[in-house]
Design a protein around this motif. Structure first.
Motif, PDB file in Angstrom:
ATOM      1  N   LEU A   1       0.835  -1.197   0.000  1.00 36.55           N
ATOM      2  CA  LEU A   1       0.000   0.000   0.000  1.00 36.55           C
ATOM      3  C   LEU A   1       0.876   1.257   0.000  1.00 36.55           C
ATOM      4  O   LEU A   1       0.645   2.188  -0.778  1.00 36.55           O
ATOM      5  CB  LEU A   1      -0.927  -0.002   1.217  1.00 36.55           C
ATOM      6  N   LEU A   2       1.895   1.273   0.848  1.00 37.04           N
ATOM      7  CA  LEU A   2       2.793   2.426   0.930  1.00 37.04           C
ATOM      8  C   LEU A   2       3.576   2.588  -0.365  1.00 37.04           C
ATOM      9  O   LEU A   2       3.677   3.694  -0.913  1.00 37.04           O
ATOM     10  CB  LEU A   2       3.751   2.248   2.107  1.00 37.04           C
ATOM     11  N   ILE A   3       4.131   1.478  -0.871  1.00 43.53           N
ATOM     12  CA  ILE A   3       4.891   1.540  -2.123  1.00 43.53           C
ATOM     13  C   ILE A   3       3.985   1.985  -3.268  1.00 43.53           C
ATOM     14  O   ILE A   3       4.358   2.831  -4.093  1.00 43.53           O
ATOM     15  CB  ILE A   3       5.527   0.170  -2.437  1.00 43.53           C
ATOM     16  N   GLY A   4       2.784   1.405  -3.326  1.00 42.48           N
ATOM     17  CA  GLY A   4       1.855   1.734  -4.394  1.00 42.48           C
ATOM     18  C   GLY A   4       1.462   3.199  -4.393  1.00 42.48           C
ATOM     19  O   GLY A   4       1.369   3.828  -5.461  1.00 42.48           O
TER      20      GLY A   4
ATOM     21  N   ASN B   1       2.089   5.917  -7.341  1.00 40.07           N
ATOM     22  CA  ASN B   1       1.041   6.795  -7.847  1.00 40.07           C
ATOM     23  C   ASN B   1       1.491   8.252  -7.822  1.00 40.07           C
ATOM     24  O   ASN B   1       1.310   8.991  -8.797  1.00 40.07           O
ATOM     25  CB  ASN B   1      -0.232   6.606  -7.033  1.00 40.07           C
ATOM     26  N   ILE B   2       2.096   8.675  -6.720  1.00 41.04           N
ATOM     27  CA  ILE B   2       2.615  10.046  -6.617  1.00 41.04           C
ATOM     28  C   ILE B   2       3.653  10.310  -7.700  1.00 41.04           C
ATOM     29  O   ILE B   2       3.635  11.349  -8.370  1.00 41.04           O
ATOM     30  CB  ILE B   2       3.227  10.284  -5.217  1.00 41.04           C
TER      31      ILE B   2
ATOM     32  N   LEU C   1       0.378   1.211 -10.125  1.00 34.61           N
ATOM     33  CA  LEU C   1       0.011   1.360 -11.534  1.00 34.61           C
ATOM     34  C   LEU C   1      -1.499   1.240 -11.729  1.00 34.61           C
ATOM     35  O   LEU C   1      -2.111   2.040 -12.453  1.00 34.61           O
ATOM     36  CB  LEU C   1       0.732   0.302 -12.375  1.00 34.61           C
ATOM     37  N   TYR C   2      -2.090   0.251 -11.072  1.00 32.80           N
ATOM     38  CA  TYR C   2      -3.543   0.081 -11.195  1.00 32.80           C
ATOM     39  C   TYR C   2      -4.280   1.295 -10.639  1.00 32.80           C
ATOM     40  O   TYR C   2      -5.193   1.829 -11.289  1.00 32.80           O
ATOM     41  CB  TYR C   2      -3.996  -1.184 -10.473  1.00 32.80           C
ATOM     42  N   TRP C   3      -3.907   1.748  -9.448  1.00 36.33           N
ATOM     43  CA  TRP C   3      -4.597   2.895  -8.843  1.00 36.33           C
ATOM     44  C   TRP C   3      -4.482   4.142  -9.709  1.00 36.33           C
ATOM     45  O   TRP C   3      -5.463   4.841  -9.943  1.00 36.33           O
ATOM     46  CB  TRP C   3      -4.046   3.157  -7.440  1.00 36.33           C
TER      47      TRP C   3
ATOM     48  N   LEU D   1       3.223  -3.222 -18.335  1.00 34.23           N
ATOM     49  CA  LEU D   1       3.349  -2.488 -19.595  1.00 34.23           C
ATOM     50  C   LEU D   1       1.981  -2.050 -20.100  1.00 34.23           C
ATOM     51  O   LEU D   1       1.816  -0.921 -20.595  1.00 34.23           O
ATOM     52  CB  LEU D   1       4.039  -3.375 -20.635  1.00 34.23           C
ATOM     53  N   PHE D   2       0.983  -2.922 -19.962  1.00 32.24           N
ATOM     54  CA  PHE D   2      -0.394  -2.602 -20.348  1.00 32.24           C
ATOM     55  C   PHE D   2      -0.886  -1.360 -19.619  1.00 32.24           C
ATOM     56  O   PHE D   2      -1.467  -0.451 -20.221  1.00 32.24           O
ATOM     57  CB  PHE D   2      -1.282  -3.809 -20.045  1.00 32.24           C
ATOM     58  N   PHE D   3      -0.619  -1.311 -18.313  1.00 30.03           N
ATOM     59  CA  PHE D   3      -1.030  -0.142 -17.529  1.00 30.03           C
ATOM     60  C   PHE D   3      -0.342   1.125 -18.020  1.00 30.03           C
ATOM     61  O   PHE D   3      -0.965   2.179 -18.129  1.00 30.03           O
ATOM     62  CB  PHE D   3      -0.714  -0.366 -16.051  1.00 30.03           C
TER      63      PHE D   3
END
Length: 485
Positions: free
Chosen positions: A112-115, A119-120, A174-176, A457-459
């Motif tokens: 969660l933290l890494i994600g 995102n940032i 990437l998803y978020w 890569l898709f994201f």
């Protein structure tokens, strides 16, 4: 060197592997960076930590209540059952990770933290990445990080190491970032330039619905022209809606199982047995069904408690570091901009689609019985109806929410089998975790690291395609919709 190693080991064992304190630490650091007064920093730490502990109480209660029914189903029909709901899915994913991958108990919290950091970074580099949105719906991030952690750990054995946690965090981020970025135009169109995106459980679905709804009908023929029964308004209340759904589904299951099985100590080895001398079986059914609603309410209260602090910390950081970005918020924020009838219509027709598919699973003797959960049947399908009605009127709203209900159950059953969650009683269940995450899971299973890389890569390609398609590049960054749309 030994001192540093000992400190890191202590931090890993006491913080990283204890999500409640890790979330509390995130809030503490976030508030400290925002230069909050010391007492507010401490209060935020306490609320976040205790809130997560409350979540654990609710999750544990759901497991305790569900296990006897699951054991009875396995005994009588040799069938597994799973509730498609992100709260049940959170509990199931964390339980399976703890049992099968004990070294990765804290993986989801670290991811969660890494994600969020990913995102940032993607938004900070938006001129390169074309990403404009920061996902700040903390409780959703917790649920999704747990499910994604399980998918990656289970299906990509090469990532069951320290690099695996980093990889999970990267793909979460990437998803978020990318999925919320996909909702900017649709949400700006719906809200008339409201200045926010959606960061919830149905971003891919919102993008798709916005594109296809005009083919189903005319936007002028919207749900405002239809009259719905007033009794449906009771489902606006989460407690009433969840208790009613649990009573319908678990009530039917317990009636089929019967008092003989539910009072058999050899079958029901954990949880509450039915005792004929103390209570009628009818009242036992009602109490058991409502108990699900009680623990779900406790779990949601815990989530709200720590997420309010976590979201404040995230929003403060984002406003300082990323001015001009779009906040990706809870999908409920979009409901006030659509037809008042859309939310209830989406719920009703989504539920109808789910019920039809559940009956088909039973008729064709599927080895996994899917039980509908409140969050997907309400939030997914309500959102789909709101966005569809805006673009294609009532025909699009009712048709697409009905199709969504079918997909939630049918693909949810496939996901439960793929991830081995039938014995854990739950799966995430929201539409994005059927499509696209179920296809992603199969790529992980059959291609391993290569499949993981292809999904990443898709994201990265999606926002590039969005930007390339935009006629006005500056309008793209501002989230402006061309006048002809």
């Amino acid at each position: 060197m030994n001192i540093i190693i000992n400190i890191l080991n202590w931090f890993s064992q006491n913080i990283l592997q204890n999500p409640a304190f890790f979330v509390g630490l995130l809030v503490l650091v976030g508030y400290a960076l925002l230069k909050k007064p010391g007492h507010e920093v401490f209060a935020g730490f306490v609320k976040a930590t205790v809130g997560y502990m409350i979540l654990n109480v609710g999750a544990g209660g759901l497991v305790t209540t569900f296990r006897p029914i699951l054991a009875a189903l396995n005994y009588k029909f040799q069938i597994g059952a799973a509730v498609i709901d992100p709260y049940f899915g959170l509990t199931a994913a964390n339980t399976k990770i703890a049992e099968d991958f004990p070294d990765f108990v804290g993986a989801a919290t670290t991811a969660l933290l890494i994600g969020f950091g990913v995102n940032i970074l993607l938004v900070a580099l938006r001129k390169l990445t074309k990403v404009r949105t920061l996902f700040i719906t903390g409780h959703i991030m917790v649920q999704q990080a747990a499910t994604i952690s399980l998918i990656v750990l289970l299906l990509v054995p090469q990532l069951r190491n320290s690099w695996g946690i980093l990889a999970i965090g990267v793909i979460c981020g990437l998803y978020w970032a990318v999925s919320s970025n996909m909702t900017v135009e649709a949400t700006q169109r719906l809200t008339g330039g409201g200045g926010f995106a959606i960061g919830h459980q149905q971003q891919f679905a919102i993008w798709f619905v916005d594109k296809v709804a005009p083919f189903f009908g005319k936007k002028e023929e919207n749900l405002d022209n239809l009259k719905l029964p007033k009794f449906l308004s009771i489902f606006h209340d989460t407690v009433v809606a969840s208790a009613t759904l649990m009573l319908v589904f678990f009530g039917a299951i317990l009636m089929v199982l019967g008092p003989e099985i539910m009072s058999n100590a050899e079958v029901i080895t954990s949880g509450t047995l039915y005792v004929a001398e103390k209570q009628s079986y009818f009242m036992y059914i009602i109490q058991t069904a409502f108990t699900f609603s009680v623990y779900l309410f406790i779990l949601m209260q815990g989530v709200r408690m720590f997420v309010s602090e976590l979201t404040n910390a995230f929003q403060g950081i984002s406003s300082k570091l990323l001015p001009g970005s779009f906040p990706a918020v809870d999908v409920a924020a979009s409901y006030g901009f659509g037809s008042p009838n859309a939310v209830l219509s989406g719920f009703a027709f989504g539920l109808l689609g789910q019920l039809v598919t559940i009956v088909l699973l039973i008729v064709f003797k599927n080895p996994v019985l899917i039980i509908t959960g409140f969050v997907p049947v309400f939030f997914d399908n309500a959102a789909i109806a709101v966005y569809a009605d805006k673009r294609g009127g009532w025909k699009a709203a009712l048709s697409l929410s009905f199709i969504s209900g079918i997909l939630q159950v049918a693909l949810g059953a496939v996901a439960v089998s793929l991830l081995g969650l039938a014995s854990y009683g739950g799966y995430h269940g929201n539409i994005d975790f059927d499509i696209p995450w179920l296809p992603f899971a199969y790529l992980f299973k059959y291609l391993g690291i290569i499949g993981f890389a292809l999904v990443c890569l898709f994201f990265l390609i999606i926002p590039q395609l969005q930007f390339a398609k935009a006629k006005d590049k500056e309008a793209y960054y501002a989230g402006q919709i061309p006048s002809e749309e």
